[in-house]
Design a protein around this motif. Structure first.
Motif, mmCIF file in Angstrom:
data_model
loop_
_atom_site.group_PDB
_atom_site.id
_atom_site.type_symbol
_atom_site.label_atom_id
_atom_site.label_comp_id
_atom_site.label_asym_id
_atom_site.label_seq_id
_atom_site.Cartn_x
_atom_site.Cartn_y
_atom_site.Cartn_z
ATOM 1 N N THR A 164 12.925 -2.224 -12.319
ATOM 2 C CA THR A 164 12.470 -1.437 -11.174
ATOM 3 C C THR A 164 10.953 -1.362 -11.272
ATOM 4 O OG1 THR A 164 14.486 -0.108 -11.098
ATOM 5 C CG2 THR A 164 12.520 0.830 -10.071
ATOM 6 N N VAL A 165 10.263 -1.863 -10.254
ATOM 7 C CA VAL A 165 8.815 -2.046 -10.344
ATOM 8 C C VAL A 165 8.075 -0.954 -9.568
ATOM 9 C CG1 VAL A 165 6.877 -3.597 -9.918
ATOM 10 C CG2 VAL A 165 9.095 -4.526 -10.631
ATOM 11 N N ILE A 166 7.192 -0.253 -10.255
ATOM 12 C CA ILE A 166 6.294 0.737 -9.646
ATOM 13 C C ILE A 166 4.912 0.103 -9.600
ATOM 14 C CG2 ILE A 166 5.372 3.077 -9.772
ATOM 15 C CD1 ILE A 166 7.719 3.693 -11.748
ATOM 16 N N ALA A 167 4.389 -0.136 -8.407
ATOM 17 C CA ALA A 167 3.108 -0.819 -8.234
ATOM 18 C C ALA A 167 2.025 0.183 -7.888
ATOM 19 C CB ALA A 167 3.216 -1.873 -7.144
ATOM 20 N N CYS A 168 0.912 0.087 -8.611
ATOM 21 C CA CYS A 168 -0.232 0.972 -8.376
ATOM 22 C C CYS A 168 -1.431 0.116 -7.973
ATOM 23 C CB CYS A 168 -0.532 1.762 -9.646
ATOM 24 S SG CYS A 168 -1.898 2.929 -9.487
ATOM 25 N N ALA A 169 -1.972 0.369 -6.793
ATOM 26 C CA ALA A 169 -3.139 -0.363 -6.299
ATOM 27 C C ALA A 169 -3.920 0.567 -5.378
ATOM 28 C CB ALA A 169 -2.727 -1.640 -5.577
ATOM 29 N N ARG A 170 -5.080 0.114 -4.927
ATOM 30 C CA ARG A 170 -5.969 0.976 -4.159
ATOM 31 C C ARG A 170 -5.978 0.545 -2.694
ATOM 32 N NH1 ARG A 170 -9.795 4.392 -6.344
ATOM 33 N NH2 ARG A 170 -9.455 3.378 -8.352
ATOM 34 N N GLY A 171 -5.413 1.388 -1.811
ATOM 35 C CA GLY A 171 -5.486 1.123 -0.380
ATOM 36 C C GLY A 171 -4.215 0.532 0.203
ATOM 37 N N LYS A 172 -4.046 0.745 1.505
ATOM 38 C CA LYS A 172 -2.818 0.354 2.203
ATOM 39 C C LYS A 172 -2.577 -1.146 2.159
ATOM 40 C CE LYS A 172 -2.904 0.471 6.679
ATOM 41 N NZ LYS A 172 -2.957 0.960 8.071
ATOM 42 N N ASP A 173 -3.618 -1.954 2.379
ATOM 43 C CA ASP A 173 -3.439 -3.401 2.431
ATOM 44 C C ASP A 173 -2.998 -3.958 1.083
ATOM 45 O OD1 ASP A 173 -4.180 -3.327 5.072
ATOM 46 O OD2 ASP A 173 -6.236 -4.024 4.721
ATOM 47 N N LYS A 174 -3.607 -3.472 0.009
ATOM 48 C CA LYS A 174 -3.230 -3.973 -1.304
ATOM 49 C C LYS A 174 -1.828 -3.520 -1.690
ATOM 50 C CE LYS A 174 -7.840 -4.775 -3.133
ATOM 51 N NZ LYS A 174 -8.751 -4.636 -4.267
ATOM 52 N N LEU A 175 -1.469 -2.317 -1.319
ATOM 53 C CA LEU A 175 -0.105 -1.854 -1.596
ATOM 54 C C LEU A 175 0.918 -2.651 -0.801
ATOM 55 C CD1 LEU A 175 -0.690 1.994 -1.782
ATOM 56 C CD2 LEU A 175 -0.035 0.470 -3.659
ATOM 57 N N GLU A 176 0.556 -3.055 0.402
ATOM 58 C CA GLU A 176 1.470 -3.876 1.200
ATOM 59 C C GLU A 176 1.680 -5.234 0.531
ATOM 60 O OE1 GLU A 176 3.975 -5.497 4.023
ATOM 61 O OE2 GLU A 176 3.519 -3.411 3.503
ATOM 62 N N ALA A 177 0.624 -5.807 -0.054
ATOM 63 C CA ALA A 177 0.778 -7.062 -0.782
ATOM 64 C C ALA A 177 1.727 -6.883 -1.965
ATOM 65 C CB ALA A 177 -0.581 -7.561 -1.269
#
Length: 319
Positions: A164-177
């Motif tokens: 189960t993957v929890i992804a942490c990134a900065r901003g909507k576009d990067k989270l969508e990727a």
């Protein structure tokens, strides 16, 4: 030939004309088609990378191209073979000489730009999660910097391994990727409380961290007992200090990962990993995310994309 070259320790790197290299014994010469950029290239320019060569040298760690000459005593790959190579340097040029044993033959359908974006990012994530952390199906994997060159591959590889993957990134576009790469849960590093959200999801069993700094500290505090933490790099510029007493209390493990180092002391681990990854690519299970493809003349623009964290996935330079 043209190359992005650093001619002396006190001179800046730039695109310039240098002599065509000759392959030595056990080497191949490639006509280079594409070179993937990495955060380590920025460190190398400042002399801060652990494997920075002595100047003069040509930058560019991973390349894809076609074998066009063999050094003395080199049996293959045959001239005309399409290969990818992790050379550590020499890739941002029209030609380069590399040890033949580092060359990985490419699937016929694999574009050179995909191949140049493949080795380090996917290799690091697969070796880190499989060989080092022994990630198990059903475990919770927290990926920091989840939209970067290695972060996206960690999301993909972790998902394929059943986590189960929890992804942490900065901003909507990067989270969508990251979501498109398979992430189950998303955390905005710019606005969200990483520790609180991870703990609300049940805590992290494995942490994959190419960022360091405050994000490492938040992830560290959100770990479950017997969690494994993987420091991959320090894109934040801050190398975190690890409190040994906290490792003791929760029985945590911190597992360093330097993918290129395996070439010296355990190359079989790399080749076995790459064989699995290329099989996954051929089966359509993974696909490098290349956000920018630029010509050699714009290599400074490509490096700035990494420096400013404006890219998602990989930046590739073509010759």
């Amino acid at each position: 030939m043209r190359a992005y070259h650093k001619p002396a320790p006190d001179a800046p790197a730039s695109v310039m004309q240098i002599d065509l290299p000759r392959p030595g014994p056990g080497q191949i010469r490639l006509r280079i088609a594409a070179c993937g950029l990495n955060f380590a290239d920025l460190l190398m320019l400042k002399g801060q990378y652990q494997d920075t060569p002595a100047a003069p040298f040509t930058l560019g760690m991973e390349v894809a191209g076609t074998v066009e000459a063999l050094g003395e005593g080199t049996e293959g790959p045959a001239i005309g073979t399409r290969v990818a190579v992790f050379g550590g340097q020499g890739g941002l040029a029209e030609y380069g000489c590399f040890d033949a044993h580092r060359a990985v033959p490419l699937p016929d359908a694999m574009p050179m730009t995909d191949a140049a974006a493949f080795l380090i990012a996917y290799g690091t994530s697969h070796l880190a999660l499989g060989h080092r952390a022994r990630l198990q199906p059903g475990e919770r994997l927290l990926v920091l910097g989840a939209a970067g060159g290695v972060g996206l591959t960690a999301v993909e590889v972790g998902k394929l391994m059943g986590a189960t993957v929890i992804a942490c990134a900065r901003g909507k576009d990067k989270l969508e990727a990251a979501r498109r790469a398979g992430a189950d849960h998303l955390i905005d590093a710019g606005t969200d409380d990483i520790r609180a959200i991870v703990k609300s999801l049940g805590g992290a069993d494995v942490v994959y961290d190419p960022v360091g700094g405050e994000q490492w500290q938040a992830a560290f505090r959100a770990c479950n007992p017997e969690a494994r933490l993987l420091p991959i790099g320090f894109a934040s510029g801050e190398v975190p200090q690890i409190p040994a007493n906290h490792l003791l209390v929760k029985n945590l493990s911190v597992l360093g990962v330097y993918w290129g180092g395996y070439m010296r002391f355990n190359p079989k681990a790399l080749t076995d990993s790459l064989r699995v990854l290329l099989d996954w690519y051929a089966a359509g299970r993974i696909k490098p995310h290349v956000s920018h493809i630029l010509p050699l003349e714009q290599v400074e623009d490509g490096l700035e994309l990494l420096r400013s964290r404006a890219s998602t996935g990989k930046v590739v330079i073509t010759m």
